[in-house]
Structures are given as structure tokens and as C-alpha cells.
Design a protein around this motif. Structure first.
Motif, PDB file in Angstrom:
ATOM      1  N   UNK A 136       1.195  -1.068   0.127  1.00  0.00           N
ATOM      2  CA  UNK A 136       0.064   0.050   0.123  1.00  0.00           C
ATOM      3  C   UNK A 136       0.446   0.807  -0.375  1.00  0.00           C
ATOM      4  N   UNK A 137       1.750   1.065   0.581  1.00  0.00           N
ATOM      5  CA  UNK A 137       2.798   2.265   1.022  1.00  0.00           C
ATOM      6  C   UNK A 137       3.364   2.551  -0.895  1.00  0.00           C
ATOM      7  N   UNK A 143       1.650   7.087  -6.070  1.00  0.00           N
ATOM      8  CA  UNK A 143       0.556   8.207  -6.279  1.00  0.00           C
ATOM      9  C   UNK A 143       1.279   9.531  -6.455  1.00  0.00           C
ATOM     10  N   UNK A 144       1.786   9.693  -5.390  1.00  0.00           N
ATOM     11  CA  UNK A 144       2.808  10.938  -5.150  1.00  0.00           C
ATOM     12  C   UNK A 144       3.696  11.224  -6.185  1.00  0.00           C
ATOM     13  N   UNK A 145       4.855  10.300  -6.983  1.00  0.00           N
ATOM     14  CA  UNK A 145       5.678  10.329  -7.900  1.00  0.00           C
ATOM     15  C   UNK A 145       4.873  11.091  -9.118  1.00  0.00           C
ATOM     16  N   UNK A 147       1.999  12.807  -9.347  1.00  0.00           N
ATOM     17  CA  UNK A 147       1.002  14.274  -8.768  1.00  0.00           C
ATOM     18  C   UNK A 147       2.885  15.309  -9.284  1.00  0.00           C
ATOM     19  N   UNK A 148       3.768  14.815  -8.781  1.00  0.00           N
ATOM     20  CA  UNK A 148       4.222  15.120  -9.238  1.00  0.00           C
ATOM     21  C   UNK A 148       4.784  15.115 -10.266  1.00  0.00           C
ATOM     22  N   UNK A 149       5.195  14.364 -10.743  1.00  0.00           N
ATOM     23  CA  UNK A 149       5.316  14.581 -12.538  1.00  0.00           C
ATOM     24  C   UNK A 149       4.283  16.011 -13.142  1.00  0.00           C
ATOM     25  N   UNK A 150       2.688  15.918 -13.134  1.00  0.00           N
ATOM     26  CA  UNK A 150       2.351  16.184 -13.626  1.00  0.00           C
ATOM     27  C   UNK A 150       2.703  17.735 -12.989  1.00  0.00           C
ATOM     28  N   UNK A 151       2.995  17.826 -11.903  1.00  0.00           N
ATOM     29  CA  UNK A 151       3.119  20.058 -11.695  1.00  0.00           C
ATOM     30  C   UNK A 151       3.992  19.850 -12.739  1.00  0.00           C
ATOM     31  N   UNK A 152       5.402  19.346 -12.491  1.00  0.00           N
ATOM     32  CA  UNK A 152       6.345  19.380 -13.512  1.00  0.00           C
ATOM     33  C   UNK A 152       6.396  19.914 -15.184  1.00  0.00           C
ATOM     34  N   UNK A 153       5.014  19.032 -15.807  1.00  0.00           N
ATOM     35  CA  UNK A 153       4.783  19.333 -16.862  1.00  0.00           C
ATOM     36  C   UNK A 153       3.745  20.618 -16.879  1.00  0.00           C
TER      37      UNK A 153
END
Length: 365
Positions: A136-137, A143-145, A147-153
Motif C-alpha cells: 500500500x505504501x 500516486x505521489x510521484x 502528482x509531482x510529474x504532472x505538476x512539473x509538466x
């Protein structure tokens, strides 16, 4: 009255002996919150226990984790079972494969995969490379990774690799990353389980110098190129090969019609990026002993024969060239054996009823 005092009783302070309405309200709200948290914790624990299908050294293996691995392995296992048990199309996971169904064999393979992968993840947790080895972790990390990639893009920053990891992509990426980190960390100093000494490297080189010496070996060779008519049969080439082999040396057949004999030298340089011609040349010369002649190498309208005239290896250069590669290969072998021992020692307890509740639809979703 003598010795006594008289008067009206003193009024009681309204703030003593009881709680104010405001305090009661605060305490009431706190109690409600505690109860809610308790209920949530109990509910979450119940869900966690309900999702557990096995435990590995006391750590839970969840239903989601098992199904994830079953889906990943399904195509491979399906092909293996088709071949081994001659299953007829269309394939179904309920098909009997010996005394077990195909789905049960898939479950077994998934548990084997979990045992091996969890060994790596737990070792990474012990070494501080990750906070938790739980499935689960890992999913939360994906999910965190993402989200980070989406923000960078969105911000116009460069993102290397995929823009969004699928569960399978992230899992493989993370395992590879952690494996690399573990090999580095556990091989760093003497006494570490994967540490390789200079003496170990030299011993491995001396045990099989030919395997490591190609790029430090000078090859002198002869090459015979014979033109072959477009309509020539396979028998024509076979007959030519027999003449070459019977002669024992290429120079003896250089008088063949449309034949050209040349000599060359290859010094094995360019180890970091051989071109196609050098790769082909090495694949032929590397298989020959001095005096040996290669089978015919087909080309467009021609065949080529190679003869290795001589080879000389600079061992010091070879060892210097390959020492780091040999060291890494020894670390890799140690790591594989180290993990296997830990995996073999791990205790897996399976909840048979929980696993039996998994069906074909779960794997095909």
C-alpha cells in the motif's frame, strides 16, 4: 451564645464544584472525536485484517498485492501452462493442470514473486532506503510521484521517462532503483555482505582470461571474399566451403574465380561502442583459435571466410579495462545469493479461505 458565631450562610461560588457549560461542550466534542477516531481505527483495522490473505515473516500480504502480482504474471504463466499441459483454446483459469487448476498455479507463482520481491523491499527498509516495504505504501509512492510529474509538466519543466507511471511500471522502476542502491550500499566497505576485494577481482580474471580479454587482444586475420552468382544453389556454397576446409588455409584457394584474399588487423579497441562491422568481426574471430577458418559468412552476392592467423593479448591492459566490470559481476552474484538465502528463510503463512475467494474475474479485471 457563648463561644459561637451566628449569621446567614455564605453563598457558594458558582464556579466551584461544577463545570461550566462551555467546558462541558468542549469535553463533549472531544469525547465525540475520540469515539470517532476509535471507530475509524477499529474499522480500518478490520478492513486491513479482512484484506490480508497471507503473512510473510509476520508482515501482512494483502489481497490487492496478491492480485497485482497475479495480473503481472498471468500472460507468462498462461503461455507456460499451455505448453506444459497442452491446454486447448480458449484458455480458462479453471482448467485443470495436473492436480491443480491454472488459477491455483498462478497464485503459487504470485506468492513466489512476493516472497522474492518483499525480500528486496524489506532489505531496503532495513537499510533506510524506504520507510515501508508494504504494498500500500508503494502504491502511495506512485500516486505521489505521478502528482509531482504532472505538476512539473504543467509548469513546463522537463520530466524524464514516462509522464505517468502505471502500477506495473512504477513497481518495476522502484525495484530496479532499490536494487541498485542496495548493491552500492552493501558492497562499500570490508565486512559488508557484498564487498568484493581486489584479490577477488584478480582471481575471477585469472580463472577465465579469455572471457575478459577481447578488447585488449590484437587479432591478425585473413579474409577471403568469393562472389556467388544470384542463382547459385546452397550446394554451390557447401562445395566451396568443403574446398576451403580441405585446403586448410585461405591463401591456398585464393586463385578461385571471383575470389579476393586480403589480410587485416583488429586490436579490439572501442569497447564502449563497437560499430556493426566490428561486432560482426569479433563474433567470428572470437570463436576461432589461431589457424582456424570460419564457416561461410553470407552477404549480398558473396560469401566471406575468415582465418585467424594469430592473436596476442595484453593482460595488463585487459585487467585494467575489465576490472570494474568484473567487480560488478561479482557483486551481482553475491547479491543474488544473499537475497536467495533470506527469501528461503522467510516464513509464509497463507490464509487458504481468503485466497480461495479470489476468482478468474479478479485476475482479468
Amino acid at each position: 451564645m457563648a463561644g459561637g458565631r451566628t449569621g446567614a450562610p455564605r453563598p457558594q461560588d458558582p464556579g466551584r464544584g461544577r463545570l461550566s457549560r462551555r467546558t462541558l461542550a468542549v469535553l463533549g466534542a472531544a469525547c465525540v472525536a475520540v469515539v470517532a477516531l476509535t471507530v475509524a481505527a477499529v474499522t480500518a483495522l478490520g478492513h486491513q485484517r479482512g484484506d490480508e490473505v497471507a503473512s510473510l515473516d509476520g508482515r501482512p500480504v494483502t489481497r490487492d498485492e496478491l492480485i497485482f502480482h497475479m495480473k503481472r504474471l498471468a500472460p507468462t504463466v498462461q503461455n507456460e501452462l499451455r505448453t506444459t499441459y497442452h491446454l486447448q483454446a480458449p484458455f480458462t483459469w479453471s482448467a485443470m493442470t495436473g492436480k491443480r487448476t491454472a488459477l491455483q498455479r498462478l497464485e503459487d507463482r504470485a506468492f513466489d514473486e512476493i516472497r522474492e520481491d518483499r525480500t528486496t523491499l524489506l532489505l531496503a527498509e532495513e537499510q533506510g532506503l524506504i520507510d515501508s516495504a508494504d504494498f500500500a505504501d508503494l502504491e502511495a509512492g506512485r500516486t505521489k510521484e505521478n502528482a509531482s510529474r504532472a505538476q512539473d509538466i504543467a509548469a513546463g519543466r522537463t520530466v524524464y521517462g514516462v509522464s505517468q507511471f502505471s502500477p506495473e511500471e512504477y513497481y518495476g522502476h522502484r525495484l530496479t532503483e532499490l536494487t541498485t542502491g542496495l548493491k552500492t550500499r552493501l558492497a562499500k566497505t570490508p565486512g559488508d555482505p557484498l564487498h568484493v576485494t581486489d584479490a577477488d577481482v584478480r582471481k575471477a580474471f585469472d580463472a577465465d582470461p579469455d572471457a575478459w580479454s577481447a578488447n585488449a587482444t590484437t587479432y591478425r586475420y585473413s579474409r577471403l571474399v568469393v562472389q556467388v552468382p544470384k542463382d547459385a544453389s546452397a550446394a554451390h556454397v557447401s562445395a566451396l566451403q568443403r574446398r576451403v576446409q580441405a585446403a586448410g588455409r585461405l591463401s591456398a584457394v585464393s586463385g578461385e574465380p571471383d575470389a579476393e584474399l586480403t589480410t587485416g588487423t583488429y586490436d579490439g579497441s572501442g569497447s564502449t561502442g563497437l560499430n556493426t562491422h566490428d561486432q560482426d568481426l569479433m563474433s567470428v574471430l572470437g570463436e576461432l583459435e589461431p589457424g582456424g577458418i570460419s564457416p561461410p559468412v553470407p552477404g549480398t552476392g558473396q560469401v566471406t571466410f575468415y582465418q585467424l592467423d594469430s592473436k596476442k593479448t595484453d593482460e595488463d591492459k585487459a585487467f585494467k579495462e575489465y576490472a570494474q566490470r568484473i567487480r560488478q559481476s561479482l557483486v551481482d552474484k553475491k547479491f543474488t545469493a544473499f537475497l536467495q538465502r533470506r527469501a528461503d528463510d522467510a516464513s509464509l503463512d497463507v490464509d487458504a479461505s481468503a485466497v480461495a475467494a479470489i476468482n478468474t474475474k479478479d485476475v482479468q479485471q
